[in-house]
Design an enzyme around this catalytic site. Structure first.
Site, mmCIF file in Angstrom:
data_model
loop_
_atom_site.group_PDB
_atom_site.id
_atom_site.type_symbol
_atom_site.label_atom_id
_atom_site.label_comp_id
_atom_site.label_asym_id
_atom_site.label_seq_id
_atom_site.Cartn_x
_atom_site.Cartn_y
_atom_site.Cartn_z
ATOM 1 N N HIS A 105 1.770 -6.793 -7.602
ATOM 2 C CA HIS A 105 1.566 -7.658 -7.218
ATOM 3 C C HIS A 105 0.022 -7.615 -8.460
ATOM 4 O O HIS A 105 -0.908 -6.440 -8.647
ATOM 5 C CB HIS A 105 0.424 -8.433 -6.177
ATOM 6 C CG HIS A 105 1.804 -8.736 -4.777
ATOM 7 N ND1 HIS A 105 1.580 -8.265 -3.820
ATOM 8 C CD2 HIS A 105 2.728 -9.251 -5.301
ATOM 9 C CE1 HIS A 105 3.266 -8.882 -3.271
ATOM 10 N NE2 HIS A 105 3.500 -9.628 -4.422
ATOM 11 N N GLU A 108 -3.676 -6.660 -7.567
ATOM 12 C CA GLU A 108 -3.772 -5.191 -6.137
ATOM 13 C C GLU A 108 -4.174 -3.678 -7.136
ATOM 14 O O GLU A 108 -3.774 -3.561 -6.885
ATOM 15 C CB GLU A 108 -3.199 -5.557 -5.299
ATOM 16 C CG GLU A 108 -2.765 -6.493 -4.880
ATOM 17 C CD GLU A 108 -1.355 -6.958 -4.328
ATOM 18 O OE1 GLU A 108 -0.960 -6.274 -3.541
ATOM 19 O OE2 GLU A 108 -1.582 -8.111 -3.460
ATOM 20 N N HIS A 245 -0.147 -1.757 -1.694
ATOM 21 C CA HIS A 245 -0.566 -3.207 -1.744
ATOM 22 C C HIS A 245 -2.229 -3.383 -1.580
ATOM 23 O O HIS A 245 -3.110 -2.464 -0.632
ATOM 24 C CB HIS A 245 0.045 -4.169 -1.375
ATOM 25 C CG HIS A 245 1.391 -4.323 -1.220
ATOM 26 N ND1 HIS A 245 1.736 -5.954 -2.243
ATOM 27 C CD2 HIS A 245 2.494 -3.841 -0.714
ATOM 28 C CE1 HIS A 245 2.910 -5.918 -2.421
ATOM 29 N NE2 HIS A 245 3.797 -4.801 -1.557
ATOM 30 N N GLU A 318 -1.487 -1.830 3.136
ATOM 31 C CA GLU A 318 -2.498 -2.894 2.896
ATOM 32 C C GLU A 318 -3.642 -1.642 2.604
ATOM 33 O O GLU A 318 -4.677 -1.627 3.607
ATOM 34 C CB GLU A 318 -2.602 -4.390 3.012
ATOM 35 C CG GLU A 318 -1.008 -4.825 3.564
ATOM 36 C CD GLU A 318 -1.595 -5.771 1.718
ATOM 37 O OE1 GLU A 318 -1.916 -6.160 1.370
ATOM 38 O OE2 GLU A 318 -0.243 -6.460 2.158
HETATM 39 O O1 0X9 Z 1 3.378 -10.969 1.039
HETATM 40 C C1 0X9 Z 1 3.059 -9.440 0.592
HETATM 41 O O2 0X9 Z 1 3.737 -9.338 -0.763
HETATM 42 C C2 0X9 Z 1 2.007 -7.738 1.442
HETATM 43 N N1 0X9 Z 1 0.778 -8.721 1.781
HETATM 44 S S1 0X9 Z 1 0.203 -8.765 -0.350
HETATM 45 O O3 0X9 Z 1 -1.449 -9.590 0.437
HETATM 46 N N2 0X9 Z 1 -0.559 -7.413 -0.694
HETATM 47 O O4 0X9 Z 1 0.906 -9.884 -0.630
HETATM 48 C C3 0X9 Z 1 2.609 -8.304 2.671
HETATM 49 C C4 0X9 Z 1 4.546 -7.531 2.615
HETATM 50 C C5 0X9 Z 1 4.528 -6.932 4.193
HETATM 51 N N3 0X9 Z 1 5.221 -7.816 4.467
HETATM 52 C C6 0X9 Z 1 4.658 -9.000 5.822
HETATM 53 N N4 0X9 Z 1 3.958 -8.734 5.826
HETATM 54 N N5 0X9 Z 1 5.378 -9.567 6.012
HETATM 55 ZN ZN ZN Z 2 0.048 -7.263 -2.317
#
Ligand code: 0X9
Ligand code: ZN
Length: 549
Positions: A105, A108, A245, A318
């Site tokens: 992302h 990030e 992330h 995260e």
């Molecule tokens: O949404 C995402 O891709 C990840 N969070 S972010 O805020 N960095 O975008 C989380 C990915 C992990 N998977 C789940 N939380 N289901």
């Molecule tokens: Zn992310």
């Protein structure tokens, strides 16, 4: 705005329409000025600075660090990876592989800093820190620094943004034909349960747009192709993985696509290892450990694919800061926090690098699951059916599949339950309506494993099997196991022959010493034979191991 609900932690951010529009990707492309971090954030690395840093580390430590491009982004930037091991010039696939990646992302940016920290921790610590030396010597470590370099660079040249120079960009920079909105969320573009479950969007305007098909982004393709290339002799070398992330200070394990803790495509043992490792890492960095879907449902994310397809023990971290209401700042913590917030993960990284070499160590299953072979048969690790091309069975041969159980006169003939997970090797997985419809018929069916190197002081070969048959079975019916040496010579090491009565299916463990093959590279061969006359005959096989001594 409905898409923002896919990311509940970000919802508070979307109060302001302007900002929402920015985040949804409606900013028109701006002139591509050289993207750089602003004065208060110069310690962050843009793409050019990242390249300079990793090349400098390679130049300083050429013996243990090799920098490789594993492919290109949509805009043609190299996606750089470090290979770190005690002899980095040479690929060492016999060692457990540990993979890290960052910057799926764009906004990030701290995730790239964590990847660079990890490189420096290993390269700079090797000569002086015995813990670092042990993991570098014993593993092959891969770090993909920026999966989404185009997005990250774009994020630094949004001079029209209300928070210059950042534009809070998330996706890649691939145009979406027919739409004025660019970009796919690379972390919704992986090909496992892609777009299955409401955990992504089909709208190109959305920040979680999953792309027009699984792996439609060059960046997810690059990660896919690299990971696929690490399947060597049927076996995935990479055993553990973390994708960095931001933010929320979380350690997340699969799956994201379902709320179920242990769905059909995860084993109980693997789930227990995920939880144990997740908690152990969280205890070391002060994060919270939970299943991905506890945060929110995602489909097509990287770690679901890495575990679902490759059975890699894959985690999302995260990073800093914790979840707060001031979400803009969450993506752009000041550069003075980089050093402390990346170093805080040192112990958790070293834990993953160590235990990740055999994740079941986290639940005390080292002896059984961390020898040269542990195959739960949930994915095909290089097995061949009819490897010699001379099988005589006419139907109901070996299949690696989810078995359908059935009984004959109340006696179980084919088991619908496996020893672990949802698949086994079974003679004709489907029932097909009557007991004789899909049992083994006409002769012999054979499977042969990929090569496996037996240790110099080997533990036992173990497996679970059954051979079930009806009353008209004969002494020519059998289940057999063989060890095939490097010259192709097969030695029978186990046989279960017909018995003179109806015999029920029941999982039974066999145990065979492997000392005759100490130090050799062998294959395992299993046969089931209906030697005639035609009779009801079924066999099953699951959880094959060569244990530690
Ligand atoms: O949404 C995402 O891709 C990840 N969070 S972010 O805020 N960095 O975008 C989380 C990915 C992990 N998977 C789940 N939380 N289901
Ligand atoms: Zn992310």
């Amino acid at each position: 705005m409905h898409d923002a609900t896919r990311l509940p932690r970000l919802r508070s951010l979307f109060g302001a329409g302007v900002l929402a529009a920015l985040l949804l990707g409606s900013l028109a492309p701006l002139p591509a000025a050289a993207g750089d971090f602003p004065a208060q954030d110069t310690r962050y690395h843009n793409y050019a600075e990242m390249v300079a840093d990793i090349m400098a580390v390679e130049a300083a430590h050429p013996d243990i660090v090799k920098i490789l491009s594993i492919g290109k982004s949509y805009e043609g930037r190299d996606i750089w990876m470090a290979r770190i091991s005690d002899n980095a010039a040479v690929d060492q696939p016999e060692k457990p592989g540990i993979l890290f990646d960052a910057l799926h992302h764009a906004r990030e940016h701290l995730s790239l800093e964590q990847a660079l920290y990890t490189l420096h921790m290993l390269a700079d610590g090797y000569a002086t820190d015995p813990v670092v030396k042990a993991v570098v010597d014993g593993r092959e470590i891969f770090i993909i620094f920026a999966v989404n370099p185009d997005g990250a660079e774009y994020d630094l040249r949004c001079t029209g943004s209300s928070h210059p120079p950042y534009c809070a960009w998330r996706k890649n920079r691939q145009p979406n034909g027919g739409s004025r909105y660019s970009g796919t969320d690379i972390n919704r573009n992986y090909g496992y349960h892609w777009a299955c479950c409401g955990g992504s969007s089909g709208n190109p305007a959305s920040i979680t747009y999953h792309g027009r098909s699984a792996f439609s982004t060059p960046e997810a393709q690059v990660v896919r192709d690299f990971v696929n290339s690490r399947v060597i002799n049927g076996r995935q070398q990479i055993t553990a993985h973390v994708t960095f992330h931001t933010n929320g200070q979380l350690v997340l394990w699969p799956y994201g696509y379902t709320k179920a803790d242990v769905p059909y495509d995860m084993t109980v043992a693997d789930h227990r290892a995920f939880v144990a490792m997740g908690k152990a890492m969280a205890a070391r960095n002060g994060y919270r450990a939970e299943q991905s879907s506890d945060l929110y449902i995602t489909d097509g994310d990287e770690i679901d694919w890495l575990y679902g397809v490759h059975r890699i023990f894959s985690f999302t971290w995260e990073l800093y800061p914790p979840e707060t209401a001031t979400v803009w700042g969450d993506f752009y913590p000041p550069d003075r926090v980089i050093a402390t917030q990346t170093a805080r993960n040192r112990a958790a990284l070293l834990y993953l690098l160590d235990v990740g070499g055999c994740p079941w160590r986290a639940i005390g299953l080292t002896k059984t699951n961390c020898g040269p072979l542990y195959d739960d048969l949930e994915i095909n690790r290089g097995w061949q059916v009819n490897p010699d091309g001379n099988d005589t069975a006419t139907s109901g041969g070996w299949e690696l599949a989810k078995p359908q159980g059935y009984t004959y006169d109340g006696v179980p003939m084919q088991l619908g339950t496996t020893v672990s997970g949802s698949k086994d090797f079974v003679t004709g997985a489907l029932y097909k309506g009557s007991p004789n419809a899909n049992d083994l018929d006409g002769g012999q069916t054979t499977i042969r494993s990929a090569p496996v190197t037996v240790w110099a002081a080997p533990g036992d070969l173990t497996f679970y099997f059954y051979l079930a048959h009806g009353a008209s079975s004969s002494r020519r019916d059998a289940f057999r196991a063989f060890v095939e040496n490097a010259s192709g010579v097969r030695t029978q090491v186990f046989a279960q022959i017909w018995s003179a009565k109806v015999f029920p299916a029941r999982w039974t463990q066999a145990r065979i010493p492997m000392t005759p093959w100490a130090g050799q590279t062998v294959r395992l061969v299993f046969t089931a034979t209906d030697g005639g006359p035609d009779s009801l005959l079924e066999a099953g096989l699951d959880d094959i191991r060569i244990e530690r001594p």
